[in-house]
Design a protein around this motif. Sequence first.
Motif, mmCIF file in Angstrom:
data_model
loop_
_atom_site.group_PDB
_atom_site.id
_atom_site.type_symbol
_atom_site.label_atom_id
_atom_site.label_comp_id
_atom_site.label_asym_id
_atom_site.label_seq_id
_atom_site.Cartn_x
_atom_site.Cartn_y
_atom_site.Cartn_z
ATOM 1 N N HIS A 126 0.811 -1.228 0.000
ATOM 2 C CA HIS A 126 0.000 0.000 0.000
ATOM 3 C C HIS A 126 0.845 1.281 0.000
ATOM 4 C CE1 HIS A 126 -3.432 -2.563 0.743
ATOM 5 N NE2 HIS A 126 -2.833 -3.065 1.798
ATOM 6 N N GLY A 127 1.821 1.350 -0.874
ATOM 7 C CA GLY A 127 2.605 2.577 -1.008
ATOM 8 C C GLY A 127 3.606 2.846 0.096
ATOM 9 N N ASP A 128 4.045 1.816 0.808
ATOM 10 C CA ASP A 128 4.998 2.032 1.906
ATOM 11 C C ASP A 128 6.459 2.061 1.441
ATOM 12 O OD1 ASP A 128 5.629 -0.628 1.440
ATOM 13 O OD2 ASP A 128 4.998 -1.350 3.407
ATOM 14 N N GLY A 129 6.683 2.019 0.133
ATOM 15 C CA GLY A 129 8.038 2.107 -0.395
ATOM 16 C C GLY A 129 8.781 0.790 -0.460
ATOM 17 N N LYS A 130 8.113 -0.313 -0.175
ATOM 18 C CA LYS A 130 8.805 -1.598 -0.171
ATOM 19 C C LYS A 130 8.633 -2.384 -1.466
ATOM 20 C CE LYS A 130 9.304 -2.046 4.744
ATOM 21 N NZ LYS A 130 9.242 -2.938 5.886
ATOM 22 N N VAL A 131 7.949 -1.807 -2.428
ATOM 23 C CA VAL A 131 7.907 -2.371 -3.775
ATOM 24 C C VAL A 131 8.780 -1.467 -4.637
ATOM 25 C CG1 VAL A 131 6.491 -2.999 -5.757
ATOM 26 C CG2 VAL A 131 5.566 -3.244 -3.445
ATOM 27 N N ILE A 132 9.774 -2.066 -5.267
ATOM 28 C CA ILE A 132 10.769 -1.289 -6.005
ATOM 29 C C ILE A 132 10.715 -1.669 -7.487
ATOM 30 C CG2 ILE A 132 13.203 -0.669 -6.179
ATOM 31 C CD1 ILE A 132 13.471 -1.777 -3.253
ATOM 32 N N PRO A 133 10.005 -0.897 -8.294
ATOM 33 C CA PRO A 133 10.027 -1.159 -9.732
ATOM 34 C C PRO A 133 11.373 -0.724 -10.322
ATOM 35 C CG PRO A 133 8.078 0.089 -9.106
ATOM 36 C CD PRO A 133 9.023 0.116 -7.944
ATOM 37 N N ILE A 134 11.922 -1.579 -11.165
ATOM 38 C CA ILE A 134 13.167 -1.280 -11.865
ATOM 39 C C ILE A 134 12.835 -1.329 -13.357
ATOM 40 C CG2 ILE A 134 15.542 -2.001 -12.282
ATOM 41 C CD1 ILE A 134 15.006 -3.642 -9.501
ATOM 42 N N ASN A 188 9.958 5.969 -5.657
ATOM 43 C CA ASN A 188 10.461 4.662 -5.251
ATOM 44 C C ASN A 188 10.672 3.733 -6.444
ATOM 45 O OD1 ASN A 188 11.308 2.778 -3.335
ATOM 46 N ND2 ASN A 188 9.346 1.745 -3.456
ATOM 47 N N TYR A 189 11.401 4.182 -7.419
ATOM 48 C CA TYR A 189 11.727 3.349 -8.566
ATOM 49 C C TYR A 189 13.020 3.869 -9.165
ATOM 50 C CZ TYR A 189 10.212 7.142 -11.604
ATOM 51 O OH TYR A 189 10.102 8.350 -12.233
ATOM 52 N N PHE A 190 13.609 3.105 -10.048
ATOM 53 C CA PHE A 190 14.739 3.601 -10.806
ATOM 54 C C PHE A 190 14.834 2.900 -12.144
ATOM 55 C CE2 PHE A 190 17.352 0.022 -9.495
ATOM 56 C CZ PHE A 190 16.965 -0.236 -8.195
ATOM 57 N N CYS A 191 15.568 3.526 -13.038
ATOM 58 C CA CYS A 191 15.746 3.003 -14.391
ATOM 59 C C CYS A 191 17.197 2.577 -14.545
ATOM 60 C CB CYS A 191 15.418 4.075 -15.431
ATOM 61 S SG CYS A 191 13.749 4.715 -15.297
ATOM 62 N N SER A 192 17.398 1.333 -14.874
ATOM 63 C CA SER A 192 18.749 0.822 -15.107
ATOM 64 C C SER A 192 18.643 -0.554 -15.736
ATOM 65 C CB SER A 192 19.531 0.711 -13.799
ATOM 66 O OG SER A 192 20.839 0.204 -14.049
ATOM 67 N N SER A 193 19.656 -0.922 -16.482
ATOM 68 C CA SER A 193 19.755 -2.290 -16.979
ATOM 69 C C SER A 193 21.118 -2.879 -16.614
ATOM 70 C CB SER A 193 19.533 -2.335 -18.497
ATOM 71 O OG SER A 193 20.479 -1.513 -19.154
ATOM 72 N N ASN A 194 21.784 -2.260 -15.661
ATOM 73 C CA ASN A 194 23.084 -2.706 -15.192
ATOM 74 C C ASN A 194 22.898 -3.474 -13.880
ATOM 75 O OD1 ASN A 194 25.494 -2.354 -13.372
ATOM 76 N ND2 ASN A 194 26.368 -1.593 -15.283
ATOM 77 N N GLY A 195 23.205 -4.764 -13.903
ATOM 78 C CA GLY A 195 22.980 -5.625 -12.753
ATOM 79 C C GLY A 195 23.670 -5.160 -11.485
ATOM 80 N N ALA A 196 24.922 -4.738 -11.585
ATOM 81 C CA ALA A 196 25.667 -4.288 -10.411
ATOM 82 C C ALA A 196 25.043 -3.020 -9.834
ATOM 83 C CB ALA A 196 27.128 -4.051 -10.767
ATOM 84 N N GLU A 197 24.657 -2.107 -10.706
ATOM 85 C CA GLU A 197 24.034 -0.865 -10.250
ATOM 86 C C GLU A 197 22.685 -1.144 -9.572
ATOM 87 O OE1 GLU A 197 23.195 3.517 -12.040
ATOM 88 O OE2 GLU A 197 22.582 1.843 -13.321
ATOM 89 N N ILE A 198 21.888 -2.021 -10.181
ATOM 90 C CA ILE A 198 20.594 -2.380 -9.608
ATOM 91 C C ILE A 198 20.773 -2.994 -8.218
ATOM 92 C CG2 ILE A 198 18.603 -3.926 -9.827
ATOM 93 C CD1 ILE A 198 18.920 -3.552 -12.922
ATOM 94 N N ALA A 199 21.699 -3.936 -8.107
ATOM 95 C CA ALA A 199 21.939 -4.592 -6.818
ATOM 96 C C ALA A 199 22.396 -3.584 -5.770
ATOM 97 C CB ALA A 199 22.958 -5.713 -6.970
#
Length: 135
Positions: free
Chosen positions: A91-99, A117-128
């Motif tokens: 319910h919008g508590d910031g614990k779902v992280i769309p990438i 609460n999201y970010f755009c990336s296709s780099n595995g190391a950066e995402i992690a």
Amino acid sequence: MEYRYDIALSYATENKDIADMVYHYLKAENIHAFFAESPEAQTVLSGQNQREIFYRIFGVEAEYAALFVTKDYVAKKVPMEEASIAFSKHHGDGKVIPIYLDGTPLPEKLFDPNSTNYFCSSNGAEIASLIANRI
């Protein structure tokens, strides 16, 4: 509340390679992630009703959920069910992280596109790294 997983990774099968890379980076950081392709997850899923298992994991057992959003993700039933379960739980508590891997958005009925609460990336190391810093 005690969670079985720090985070559950939701992805379309076409994106399992990047999800696998992120899973291994998170594991190296001692973050307990659910990744359906991992040997540990295969043990959990073996011989079980996988749909029920995914409902339990994304709805109860994982504190966070990372959604690897692509055109394939939003077109498939199972990943979108996982996303719906995660958003319903949090319910919008910031614990779902769309990438956003390819710029394809989630349907607005699930996710407020103005949320930070999201970010755009296709780099595995950066995402992690971003996930590890978030959780």
